[in-house]
Structures are given as C-alpha cells and as structure tokens.
Design a protein around this motif. Structure first.
Motif, mmCIF file in Angstrom:
data_model
loop_
_atom_site.group_PDB
_atom_site.id
_atom_site.type_symbol
_atom_site.label_atom_id
_atom_site.label_comp_id
_atom_site.label_asym_id
_atom_site.label_seq_id
_atom_site.Cartn_x
_atom_site.Cartn_y
_atom_site.Cartn_z
ATOM 1 N N THR A 111 43.067 52.838 40.833
ATOM 2 C CA THR A 111 42.586 52.005 41.934
ATOM 3 C C THR A 111 42.023 52.953 42.994
ATOM 4 N N ARG A 139 38.681 37.442 43.530
ATOM 5 C CA ARG A 139 39.216 37.516 42.171
ATOM 6 C C ARG A 139 40.485 36.698 42.088
ATOM 7 N N HIS A 178 42.666 37.234 45.430
ATOM 8 C CA HIS A 178 42.454 38.290 46.418
ATOM 9 C C HIS A 178 40.980 38.342 46.771
ATOM 10 N N THR A 221 44.216 46.092 45.894
ATOM 11 C CA THR A 221 44.495 44.787 45.304
ATOM 12 C C THR A 221 46.000 44.602 45.149
ATOM 13 N N SER A 238 36.101 35.737 38.787
ATOM 14 C CA SER A 238 35.591 36.592 39.862
ATOM 15 C C SER A 238 34.317 35.985 40.423
ATOM 16 N N SER A 245 37.960 40.598 49.070
ATOM 17 C CA SER A 245 37.665 41.864 49.730
ATOM 18 C C SER A 245 36.179 41.933 50.058
#
Length: 451
Positions: A343, A155, A167, A288, A27, A169
């Motif tokens: 989530t 990540r 991914h 995600t 990450s 964000s």
C-alpha cells in the motif's frame, strides 16, 4: 439501479443458483486532467468509470466475471459467467472468500474541499503555473509539460459472509517541466506536488523549484568509471523501491520470482533499514481500511532494522505459507483478479537531514535521476543498470552537475550497503495501486560507468 439494490438482487440470484460463497467488488473513478501550453488549454479530459467485479467459489474453483452495467441482464450474465469460468479453471491453487467481519479503522484520505473546487479554478491554476515557470528565469525557453489532475475513487466489497465496507479517496496533482537553455545545450527538470486541497498547489513555489533544478544541470559532464560512495536522493530511492517492490510480495516468492523466498527472520539489509507498509497513513494515496479481499488492514514492518519480518500476503498466499494474511490482497479494478501488492510502502526515516547526509558522504556522487527502470532492471535477480544524472560531491558539498553516467548494482546487495538514512521522506507519484516513498539514503559503494 444503484449498487446496493444491484447487490441484493445479485446475491439472491446467486443463492438460487446454488452458490454459497460469493463477493462483489465495485469501484467508481472520476478523473479530471488538463495540460496547458503557451498560455492556452492544450488538453482537457473528464472521465468516469464504474464497474462491478463478481467472484464465487464453485467446487473449490474461483470463478470471476465483471460488468459495467447495473441491470437485470447483467445479473444473469455474472452468474452464468462465474459458473462457466470456474468450470474451465485447471489451476489447483485455491482462492478464498473472506469469512469474517473485521473492525475497520477510519482512514482519512478524502477531501470535501477538493470536491468543491471548480474546473475553472483548476485551469486558472495550471495557467498560473506555466506563467510562473516562464517568469522564473530568462533561461527558460519552453515548457515541456504543464499539467494538473484531480482523481476520485470509491471502492466497496460485499460478500456472502457479511463483509460490507466502502472507502472513498481523492487527491490533486500538478507538475511542471521547464526547459532551460545555456549555450548550445538545453536542460530540463520535472517538479510536481500532490495535495488534498487546491490550496496545496502553489504555482510560484513549484515553478521556481523546477526551474532552479533545471538550471543546476547546466554544464553537466560525465565522471571517470569506478565504484563510488553515493547518496540516492529520496525520490530516486523511492523509484528503486518501486522497481523491486515485487520481491516483497509472497505470490512472487512462492513462484520462485523473489530471492526473499523463505528468508523471513534472517538479516537481509543493513541495520539502518526499516521498511514499512502502512495502509492507514493519513492522506496516503494508497491508504485503505480494507484490502482487496475485505480484510482489515494494519501498519507493519516488512524489514525491521535489517531483518525480514514478513512478506506481504493475501488469503491464498497466507494459506500456502501457513501464516496470517497481512491484508495486502490487491485488486486494482473491478476487472482484476486478486494478487498481492504493497500500500503506502516506504523506508522509515533516519536521523540525518539531507545536508548532513551529504556531509557524511564527503567525497562521492549524489544521484538525482534514474532512467529506464523498467528496461534496465531485473525484478527477479535484483540486478540493475540504469542511466543516471546527479552531482559530484566534495567535502560534503555539491560541486558540479554530472550526466551521461550509468549506475549498476543489485537491489538485494544495495539494501545491505546502506550506511545511513535521511529524514527527508518523500513519496513519488503512485504506481498501480501502491504509493512508494523514501528518505535520501547513503550507500557505501555503487558501480558507475562514465568516461
């Protein structure tokens, strides 16, 4: 070296060391935050954090290690550490490396426009927000908080079975907490907005909202103790969901820390209640395409019209329960072990506007603020006793502000006493790796301690 070169060298060394099942979770976070006070920049912070978590199965034990350096020395360290770590594990519970490659859905949660915004633009926006709050009313005597933040995360998961997913964000946040004075008393209220473009932050709109809400508190008094019919405003209902979300996680249930244990397929809430976990929601802060183990995620109803459909699972809890994982393995950072978490977790909207919900309430209380959710709530039993503020409602209309009250009840019971659900869905600021939301909800009765 970059993450891909590091992965290739680490995986080659893992094979040389006799490891057959292994995984990288990495990450990278970039955080920008500022506070302003009295027309000046009060705090300014820019940070970047990157690390790699490595885990491997060693004789049915899962060894964990992590590093923040991508070099040859770190590769040797990670291999040795997972071997040593696994050798010292006494827990008999087995963890798994995901052995499939899924088809991952596209998830929109990254804004290029936001990345192009400059620090000066963000500072100017925060200064305008403070200025707008001061100008919104002559009753404003101070600004308790005025801040803005921009957060970006990348990540990725790579494993020995071919999982190779990443991914990215980001989002921007702004908040304002004006203090208003009336007579000898002061009142304040927090308002915030979350967006994906700097244009989503409208200082005048946000400041006006915060000041008006603070002014509504003027003259607040307590009420007589008793049981009241109440509306929980959307953000309050979301905060309660956040507080008790662990009850829906299978790892807690399997440890006896949730009363939802073995309740799948039974009625646990009012038929008005549908609870959704949606990791694919567009612009959801917890959206995600894959979970913390590399499993493809999907939208699911945890409660459907009052019936508990499923708890949230990762691979380990799913194996124990002999069900499929729900794709809710959680790994908030490279230094974290695998757990379970929601989530984008929210109550599905109903049919009524906020005003219509108040009309259905008729006589009772609107609760707009809760305090002490961590100290005054028991996440295992569901019991809570929390300081609250709100408004008295008569004839479906707000008549006066209410403060110095305590609301008490039980979350499990509260779910059964939901009479109606609004359509004003709102998400509160993210908590951990999860994002909680709710419409306003009408509760048949809640204990209120006042005067």
């Amino acid at each position: 070296m970059d993450i891909r070169e590091f992965k290739e060298k680490l995986f080659a060394k893992a094979e040389e060391s006799g490891l057959k099942e292994y995984e990288i979770f990495y990450s990278k976070n970039e955080n920008f935050s500022i506070n302003v006070y009295n027309n000046e920049l009060d705090k300014y912070s820019v940070s970047e954090n990157m690390g790699v978590g490595f885990r491997a199965s060693v004789t049915d034990k899962m060894g964990y290690a992590y590093t923040t350096k991508l070099d040859e020395e770190s590769i040797d360290f990670l291999i040795k550490s997972v071997l040593d770590n696994a050798a010292n594990i006494e827990n008999e519970e087995k963890e798994f490396i995901y052995n499939k490659v899924d088809n991952y859905k596209e998830v929109k949660s990254f804004s290029e426009a936001l990345m192009r915004s400059t620090s000066l633009e963000k500072i100017d926006l925060a200064l305008k927000l403070e200025e707008a709050a001061k100008a919104a009313s002559e009753k404003v005597i101070n600004i308790g908080y005025c801040g803005l933040g921009c957060y970006t995360e990348e990540r990725g998961i790579y494993n020995s079975y071919g999982v190779n997913v990443t991914h990215k964000s980001n989002f921007i946040y702004a908040g304002i907490n004006p203090v208003v004075s009336y007579g000898q008393k002061v009142y304040n209220e927090m308002a915030y907005v979350i967006g994906y473009d700097i244009k989503d932050i409208k200082p005048e709109v946000l400041a006006t909202e915060a000041v008006k809400e603070a002014e509504k508190r003027i003259g607040g008094t307590s009420v007589t103790s008793g049981k009241y019919k109440v509306v929980l405003r959307n953000d309050v209902a979301a905060e309660l969901l956040n507080t008790f979300a662990g009850a829906f996680c299978a790892d807690n249930a399997q440890k006896g820390l949730s009363l939802f244990k073995d309740k799948e397929g039974t009625i646990v809430a009012s038929e008005k209640v549908t609870l959704i976990d949606n990791p694919l929601m567009e612009n959801g802060l917890a959206s995600t395409p894959f979970d913390g183990e590399g499993v493809a995620t999907s939208e699911k109803a945890v409660i459907d019209k009052g019936s508990l459909v499923t708890l949230l699972h990762n691979l380990k809890t799913a194996e124990v329960a002999k069900v499929k994982t729900t794709g809710n393995a959680s790994r908030p950072s490279y230094a974290s072990a695998i757990s379970v978490a929601p989530t984008n977790f929210y109550f599905k909207t109903g049919d009524y506007s906020f005003e219509e919900l108040l009309d259905k309430l008729g006589e009772g209380l609107l609760i707009t603020d809760l305090a002490g959710t961590h100290a005054g709530a028991n996440p295992i039993t569901g019991d809570f006793s929390l300081a609250a503020k709100g408004f008295s409602v008569s004839g479906g209309k707000i008549v006066k502000p209410v403060e110095q009250i305590t609301v008490a009840g039980n979350f499990y019971q509260l779910l059964k006493e939901i009479e109606e659900v609004g359509k004003d869905l709102k998400f509160i600021l993210p908590s951990g790796s999860s994002y909680y939301g709710s419409p306003s909800i009408l509760i048949s009765k809640l204990s209120v301690a006042g005067k």
